[in-house]
Design a protein around this motif. Structure first.
Motif, short mmCIF file in Angstrom:
data_model
loop_
_atom_site.label_atom_id
_atom_site.label_comp_id
_atom_site.label_asym_id
_atom_site.label_seq_id
_atom_site.Cartn_x
_atom_site.Cartn_y
_atom_site.Cartn_z
N THR A 280 0.82 -1.21 0.00
CA THR A 280 0.00 0.00 0.00
C THR A 280 0.86 1.26 0.00
OG1 THR A 280 -1.76 -1.15 1.20
CG2 THR A 280 -1.83 1.25 1.20
N TYR B 263 -11.31 -1.78 -10.86
CA TYR B 263 -11.03 -1.65 -9.42
C TYR B 263 -11.56 -2.88 -8.66
CZ TYR B 263 -9.60 3.22 -10.01
OH TYR B 263 -8.94 4.37 -10.37
N THR C 11 -2.89 0.23 -5.90
CA THR C 11 -3.22 0.69 -4.56
C THR C 11 -4.43 -0.06 -4.02
OG1 THR C 11 -2.38 2.90 -5.09
CG2 THR C 11 -3.80 2.71 -3.16
N VAL C 12 -5.46 -0.21 -4.85
CA VAL C 12 -6.65 -0.96 -4.44
C VAL C 12 -6.28 -2.40 -4.11
CG1 VAL C 12 -8.84 -1.91 -5.26
CG2 VAL C 12 -8.28 0.49 -5.71
N SER D 224 2.77 1.61 -3.29
CA SER D 224 1.90 1.99 -4.40
C SER D 224 1.50 3.46 -4.34
CB SER D 224 0.65 1.11 -4.43
OG SER D 224 -0.17 1.37 -3.30
N ILE D 225 1.56 4.04 -3.13
CA ILE D 225 1.27 5.46 -2.97
C ILE D 225 2.52 6.31 -3.06
CG2 ILE D 225 0.39 7.22 -1.36
CD1 ILE D 225 -1.46 5.04 -0.23
N SER E 13 -9.14 -5.65 -9.19
CA SER E 13 -7.95 -5.44 -8.38
C SER E 13 -8.21 -5.81 -6.92
CB SER E 13 -7.50 -3.99 -8.47
OG SER E 13 -7.06 -3.68 -9.77
N ALA F 108 -5.31 7.10 -13.95
CA ALA F 108 -5.87 6.41 -12.79
C ALA F 108 -5.27 5.03 -12.56
CB ALA F 108 -7.38 6.29 -12.95
N TYR F 109 -4.54 4.51 -13.56
CA TYR F 109 -4.09 3.12 -13.47
C TYR F 109 -3.20 2.82 -12.27
CZ TYR F 109 0.52 4.34 -15.35
OH TYR F 109 1.77 4.87 -15.52
N PRO F 110 -2.34 3.78 -11.77
CA PRO F 110 -1.54 3.41 -10.60
C PRO F 110 -2.39 3.02 -9.40
CG PRO F 110 -0.67 5.40 -11.62
CD PRO F 110 -1.99 5.12 -12.26
N PHE F 111 -3.62 3.53 -9.33
CA PHE F 111 -4.49 3.23 -8.20
C PHE F 111 -5.03 1.81 -8.25
CE2 PHE F 111 -4.69 7.88 -8.63
CZ PHE F 111 -4.24 8.24 -7.36
#
Length: 472
Positions: free
Chosen positions: A184, A346, A295-296, A187-188, A349, A289-292
């Motif tokens: 997490t 999402y 994160t999800v 990824s942030i 993921s 938005a793909y990096p999230f």
């Protein structure tokens, strides 16, 4: 570790011989603090591992301009060396004896060279293409060796922290808790640092170098928490087990072989999901938005981690793994259906994150059981060796499936030098982001079936091992 300390701990099953040598199979309940600090060690390991797993292929290929096939070949060469290095490191760890313990010193101190090699791996030395390829190979292999020197002992610590079946299951959950934290945060943090660098004029390779420096420092600091807040309670036999003899623990050890092959395929999911995410986002989704998605996937485990020990106690470690692998296959189906629908992406993921935490936490807790089974069946105690082979299957998966990705990209006509890709290449990226996850999830389930050690079996093995140790 003296007799006074053991007496203070109370719940430990301890036997001292005439000269004071300890022969211990500890069933002591570990404190939440110790379990947490052990789990955080995985968070520390995850900082560089996540960065390498998610960004290295892209960095070598797109940033440094090394062809995808060459990058895949470099990773394969590294794994050929790991076939020697990983079991050797496991044997060295098993033979280590220091006042700090057997495995703890390696888990912590090896993070220093690992951090240095991480920085070197993500540095552009502005050489010609041949020089870039050579340096990339050397630094990546160096990172892999130092990572092995830390990661194998960290995983093997479970064998000397406790012998209790349920406590080991909880340690597996705490380890995945740490992994989820590491995933997490990384990824942030990684996109944030990269964006920060770009905003200040440090674009391209320089931004990756700065990120590697930050992650290397985080790794050392977090592993220091593990080192100073855990204690090895079980002292392994003093007999030095040779590398050849260590292989004896695998004879008829179906649980160990099941773990090695199942973990290979389950890591195929991680390679495709993490590596393809950047290609999938940049060239297929074509949004920011793909990096999230990662994160999800990293956050998802927090919604189930608390329940995993209860799930494992209810249905067993193997069945918990099977559910996790099945969810990974389901996530592949969801990615296939999602296409450019971000909401469904999402969801896919999130499901993948649950699949990962259920399968990985089971593996970490099953390794000590497989090591004990090998000692019980063959009389060879080599827990770090068993762990090194499982860890090698992880690295082999990274290499083999990275090579599959490289040939897949080449097959679909991906051009790392082109800003715009052909429709065939884009469709190939879409397929490679989903179908492999379905396949590896199913294959992992098939491979884990021979693992049949349950709580009752583990208790029997522990009792008989204690009786053998008492007679030594």
């Amino acid at each position: 570790m003296n007799s006074e300390y053991l007496a203070e701990q109370g719940a430990m099953a301890t036997k001292l011989d005439e000269v004071g040598e300890k022969k211990i199979l500890s069933t002591e309940k570990l404190s939440v603090r110790e379990k947490l600090c052990y789990g955080l060690g995985t968070a520390g390991e995850q900082f560089p591992f996540f960065f390498v797993n998610c960004y290295l292929f892209f960095f070598f290929n797109v940033i440094l301009g090394i062809s995808a096939v060459t990058v895949g070949t470099i990773m394969l060469i590294a794994r050929v060396w790991d076939a020697i290095n990983d079991p050797l490191m496991g044997m060295i760890a098993d033979r280590t004896r220091t006042r700090f313990g057997v495995y703890r010193p390696w888990a912590f101190f090896a993070t220093i060279p690992m951090g240095l090699f991480l920085v070197l791996t993500f540095t552009d030395f502005h050489l010609g293409m041949t020089g870039r390829i050579i340096v990339a190979a050397i630094t990546y292999i160096g990172f892999g060796m130092s990572n092995t020197a830390s990661l194998i002992p960290l995983g093997s610590m479970v064998n000397v922290l406790t012998a209790d079946y349920n406590e080991r299951s909880q340690l597996g959950s705490f380890r995945e808790f740490g992994s989820a934290i590491g995933n997490t945060l990384t990824s942030i943090i990684v996109p944030a640092i990269l964006s920060f660098c770009v905003a200040r004029g440090l674009e391209g390779a320089s931004s990756y170098t700065v990120t590697a420096v930050a992650l290397g420092i985080f790794t050392v600091l977090v592993l220091a928490l593990t080192f100073f807040n855990t204690k090895e309670r079980i002292e392994p036999p003093k007999e030095n087990v040779s590398l050849i003899k260590s292989f004896g623990t695998l004879k008829g050890n179906a649980p160990a072989w099941a773990l090695i092959f199942a973990f290979f395929f389950i890591n195929g999911y991680a390679v495709f999901r993490n590596t393809m995410n950047a290609y999938y986002g940049v060239f297929y989704l074509q949004n920011d938005a793909y990096p999230f998605l990662l994160t999800v996937m990293a956050i998802a485990p927090f919604f189930i981690l608390y329940f995993i020990p209860g799930i494992t106690k209810k249905i067993g470690k193997r069945n918990t793994f099977i559910i996790g692998a099945a969810l990974i296959a389901v996530s592949g189906v969801l990615f296939m259906l999602a296409r450019t629908n971000m909401a469904l992406n999402y969801v896919a993921s999130f499901v993948a994150g649950w699949g990962q935490v259920l399968s990985y936490s089971s593996v970490w807790s099953m390794i000590p059981d497989a090591a004990d089974y090998g000692e019980w069946k063959n009389g060879v105690r080599a827990p770090a060796f068993i762990y090194s082979l499982v860890n090698f299957s992880l690295k082999l998966a990274m290499s083999i499936f990275a090579l599959v990705i490289s040939f897949g990209l080449a097959h679909f006509g991906f051009d790392e030098a082109a800003a715009t890709q052909s429709d065939t290449a884009i469709n190939g990226i879409y397929l490679m982001n989903s179908i492999p996850m379905i396949a590896v999830g199913i294959l992992a389930i098939i491979c884990i079936l021979p693992f049949k050690i349950n709580a009752k079996d583990a208790e029997k093995i522990q009792t008989e091992l204690q009786e053998r140790h008492d007679k030594e």
